[in-house]
Design an enzyme around this catalytic site. Structure first.
Site, PDB file in Angstrom:
ATOM      1  N   CYS A 213      -6.427  -1.090   0.351  1.00 29.10           N
ATOM      2  CA  CYS A 213      -7.637  -0.259   0.508  1.00 29.10           C
ATOM      3  C   CYS A 213      -8.680  -1.035   1.309  1.00 29.10           C
ATOM      4  O   CYS A 213      -9.825  -1.208   0.865  1.00 29.10           O
ATOM      5  CB  CYS A 213      -8.203   0.212  -0.818  1.00 29.10           C
ATOM      6  SG  CYS A 213      -7.017   1.121  -1.804  1.00 29.10           S
ATOM      7  N   HIS A 214      -8.254  -1.541   2.433  1.00 30.29           N
ATOM      8  CA  HIS A 214      -9.151  -2.239   3.337  1.00 30.29           C
ATOM      9  C   HIS A 214      -8.472  -2.350   4.705  1.00 30.29           C
ATOM     10  O   HIS A 214      -7.302  -1.995   4.857  1.00 30.29           O
ATOM     11  CB  HIS A 214      -9.512  -3.630   2.791  1.00 30.29           C
ATOM     12  CG  HIS A 214      -8.329  -4.507   2.540  1.00 30.29           C
ATOM     13  ND1 HIS A 214      -7.907  -4.875   1.291  1.00 30.29           N
ATOM     14  CD2 HIS A 214      -7.440  -5.062   3.391  1.00 30.29           C
ATOM     15  CE1 HIS A 214      -6.831  -5.624   1.381  1.00 30.29           C
ATOM     16  NE2 HIS A 214      -6.523  -5.744   2.655  1.00 30.29           N
TER      17      HIS A 214
END
Ligand code: T46
Length: 137
Positions: free
Chosen positions: A48-49
Protein backbone atom coordinates in the site's frame (compact mmCIF):
# COMPACT_ATOMS: atom_id res chain seq x y z
CA UNK A 1 0.42 -1.22 -18.60
CA UNK A 2 3.12 -3.82 -19.09
CA UNK A 3 3.89 -6.33 -16.38
CA UNK A 4 7.32 -7.96 -16.46
CA UNK A 5 7.58 -11.41 -14.98
CA UNK A 6 10.97 -13.08 -15.05
CA UNK A 7 11.23 -16.85 -15.38
CA UNK A 8 14.51 -17.88 -13.78
CA UNK A 9 16.52 -20.83 -14.98
CA UNK A 10 16.30 -23.77 -12.55
CA UNK A 11 19.42 -25.93 -12.28
CA UNK A 12 17.65 -29.18 -11.59
CA UNK A 13 19.03 -32.65 -11.19
CA UNK A 14 18.00 -35.83 -9.42
CA UNK A 15 18.47 -34.08 -6.05
CA UNK A 16 16.00 -31.28 -6.75
CA UNK A 17 16.06 -27.69 -7.99
CA UNK A 18 18.34 -24.72 -7.46
CA UNK A 19 17.91 -21.14 -8.66
CA UNK A 20 20.88 -18.77 -8.79
CA UNK A 21 20.34 -15.03 -9.28
CA UNK A 22 23.15 -12.70 -10.26
CA UNK A 23 22.86 -8.94 -10.44
CA UNK A 24 22.89 -7.35 -13.91
CA UNK A 25 22.45 -10.84 -15.40
CA UNK A 26 19.37 -12.59 -14.06
CA UNK A 27 18.32 -9.41 -12.21
CA UNK A 28 18.32 -6.18 -14.26
CA UNK A 29 19.91 -4.00 -11.55
CA UNK A 30 22.59 -4.10 -8.85
CA UNK A 31 21.15 -5.77 -5.77
CA UNK A 32 21.70 -3.54 -2.73
CA UNK A 33 19.24 -5.23 -0.38
CA UNK A 34 17.35 -8.46 0.13
CA UNK A 35 14.39 -8.79 2.47
CA UNK A 36 11.58 -11.24 2.86
CA UNK A 37 8.28 -11.55 4.66
CA UNK A 38 6.85 -14.67 6.21
CA UNK A 39 4.21 -15.73 8.75
CA UNK A 40 1.86 -13.24 7.10
CA UNK A 41 -1.50 -13.54 8.82
CA UNK A 42 -4.61 -14.41 6.84
CA UNK A 43 -6.49 -11.47 5.34
CA UNK A 44 -3.51 -9.11 5.64
CA UNK A 45 -2.72 -6.60 2.90
CA UNK A 46 0.91 -5.40 2.89
CA UNK A 47 2.56 -2.70 0.83
CA UNK A 48 0.00 0.00 0.00
CA UNK A 49 2.67 2.42 -1.09
CA UNK A 50 4.87 3.39 -4.03
CA UNK A 51 8.54 4.27 -4.39
CA UNK A 52 9.99 7.29 -6.16
CA UNK A 53 13.30 5.64 -7.09
CA UNK A 54 13.47 1.93 -6.46
CA UNK A 55 13.45 -1.16 -8.62
CA UNK A 56 12.55 -4.49 -7.13
CA UNK A 57 12.01 -8.12 -8.05
CA UNK A 58 9.44 -9.97 -5.96
CA UNK A 59 9.75 -13.75 -5.71
CA UNK A 60 7.36 -15.91 -3.74
CA UNK A 61 9.91 -18.58 -2.85
CA UNK A 62 7.37 -20.63 -0.90
CA UNK A 63 3.59 -20.70 -1.23
CA UNK A 64 1.73 -18.04 -3.15
CA UNK A 65 0.45 -14.48 -2.94
CA UNK A 66 -1.08 -11.85 -5.17
CA UNK A 67 0.38 -8.49 -6.08
CA UNK A 68 -1.79 -5.60 -7.21
CA UNK A 69 0.12 -3.07 -9.30
CA UNK A 70 -1.30 0.37 -10.01
CA UNK A 71 0.45 3.02 -12.10
CA UNK A 72 -2.20 5.65 -11.40
CA UNK A 73 -4.08 4.90 -14.59
CA UNK A 74 -4.37 1.13 -14.72
CA UNK A 75 -4.28 -1.75 -12.28
CA UNK A 76 -3.12 -5.31 -12.78
CA UNK A 77 -3.16 -8.28 -10.44
CA UNK A 78 -0.34 -10.80 -10.63
CA UNK A 79 -0.30 -14.19 -8.94
CA UNK A 80 3.10 -15.34 -7.72
CA UNK A 81 3.09 -19.04 -6.99
CA UNK A 82 6.37 -20.48 -8.23
CA UNK A 83 9.87 -20.04 -6.79
CA UNK A 84 11.33 -19.61 -10.28
CA UNK A 85 9.25 -16.57 -11.25
CA UNK A 86 9.98 -12.98 -10.30
CA UNK A 87 7.82 -9.91 -10.70
CA UNK A 88 9.64 -6.73 -11.66
CA UNK A 89 8.24 -3.67 -9.92
CA UNK A 90 9.62 -0.33 -11.00
CA UNK A 91 9.37 3.05 -9.28
CA UNK A 92 6.16 5.10 -9.49
CA UNK A 93 4.06 1.99 -9.02
CA UNK A 94 1.58 1.55 -6.18
CA UNK A 95 1.77 -2.05 -4.90
CA UNK A 96 -0.31 -4.17 -2.58
CA UNK A 97 0.49 -7.75 -1.56
CA UNK A 98 -2.33 -9.95 -0.31
CA UNK A 99 -3.89 -13.44 -0.35
CA UNK A 100 -0.76 -14.96 1.16
CA UNK A 101 -1.10 -18.73 1.41
CA UNK A 102 -0.25 -20.30 4.79
CA UNK A 103 3.54 -20.44 5.11
CA UNK A 104 4.17 -18.17 2.12
CA UNK A 105 7.57 -16.50 1.94
CA UNK A 106 7.85 -13.45 -0.29
CA UNK A 107 11.42 -12.45 -1.01
CA UNK A 108 12.33 -9.08 -2.51
CA UNK A 109 15.54 -8.04 -4.26
CA UNK A 110 15.92 -4.28 -4.23
CA UNK A 111 18.10 -1.83 -6.13
CA UNK A 112 18.73 0.36 -3.12
CA UNK A 113 19.04 0.33 0.63
CA UNK A 114 16.08 1.10 2.87
CA UNK A 115 15.11 4.76 2.71
CA UNK A 116 11.83 5.85 4.25
CA UNK A 117 11.96 9.16 2.34
CA UNK A 118 11.61 7.21 -0.93
CA UNK A 119 8.14 5.93 0.06
CA UNK A 120 4.82 7.46 -0.96
CA UNK A 121 2.36 5.99 1.51
CA UNK A 122 -0.71 8.09 0.72
CA UNK A 123 -2.69 7.07 -2.38
CA UNK A 124 -3.83 10.58 -3.32
CA UNK A 125 -0.25 11.81 -2.94
CA UNK A 126 0.82 8.99 -5.28
CA UNK A 127 -1.77 10.01 -7.89
CA UNK A 128 -0.58 13.63 -7.67
CA UNK A 129 3.05 12.50 -7.93
CA UNK A 130 2.59 10.39 -11.09
CA UNK A 131 0.47 13.12 -12.66
CA UNK A 132 3.22 15.69 -12.01
CA UNK A 133 6.09 13.31 -12.95
CA UNK A 134 4.83 11.48 -16.01
CA UNK A 135 6.88 8.53 -17.28
CA UNK A 136 7.19 7.19 -20.78
CA UNK A 137 5.02 4.07 -21.18
C1 T46 B 1 7.87 -2.89 -0.89
C2 T46 B 1 7.10 -4.09 -0.54
C3 T46 B 1 7.07 -5.11 -1.66
C4 T46 B 1 13.26 -2.06 7.31
O1 T46 B 1 13.75 -1.70 8.41
N1 T46 B 1 14.08 -2.29 6.25
C5 T46 B 1 13.60 -2.71 5.05
O2 T46 B 1 14.40 -2.92 4.12
C6 T46 B 1 12.19 -2.88 4.88
C7 T46 B 1 11.61 -3.33 3.56
C8 T46 B 1 11.39 -2.64 5.96
N2 T46 B 1 11.92 -2.23 7.16
C9 T46 B 1 11.02 -2.01 8.28
C10 T46 B 1 10.10 -0.80 8.14
C11 T46 B 1 8.86 -1.23 8.88
O3 T46 B 1 9.02 -0.91 10.24
O4 T46 B 1 10.15 -3.15 8.39
C12 T46 B 1 8.86 -2.75 8.75
C13 T46 B 1 7.83 -3.25 7.72
O5 T46 B 1 8.03 -2.55 6.49
P1 T46 B 1 6.82 -2.15 5.52
O6 T46 B 1 5.63 -1.86 6.34
O7 T46 B 1 7.30 -1.08 4.60
O8 T46 B 1 6.62 -3.52 4.71
P2 T46 B 1 5.65 -3.83 3.48
O9 T46 B 1 5.54 -5.30 3.42
O10 T46 B 1 4.40 -3.05 3.56
O11 T46 B 1 6.46 -3.31 2.18
C14 T46 B 1 7.67 -3.89 1.80
C15 T46 B 1 8.70 -2.81 1.47
O12 T46 B 1 8.78 -1.87 2.53
C16 T46 B 1 8.39 -2.06 0.21
O13 T46 B 1 9.52 -1.33 -0.20
O14 T46 B 1 7.93 -2.50 -2.05
O15 T46 B 1 7.50 -4.73 0.67
Amino acid sequence: MLVYKYMFQPHGDARGQLIALEEKKDIPFEIKRVYYMYETAQGIVRGCHAHKKLEQILICIHGSCKIKLDNGKEQKIVLLERPYEGLYVANDMWREMYDFSPGAVLMVLASNIYDESDYIRDYQEFLDYVRDNPQED
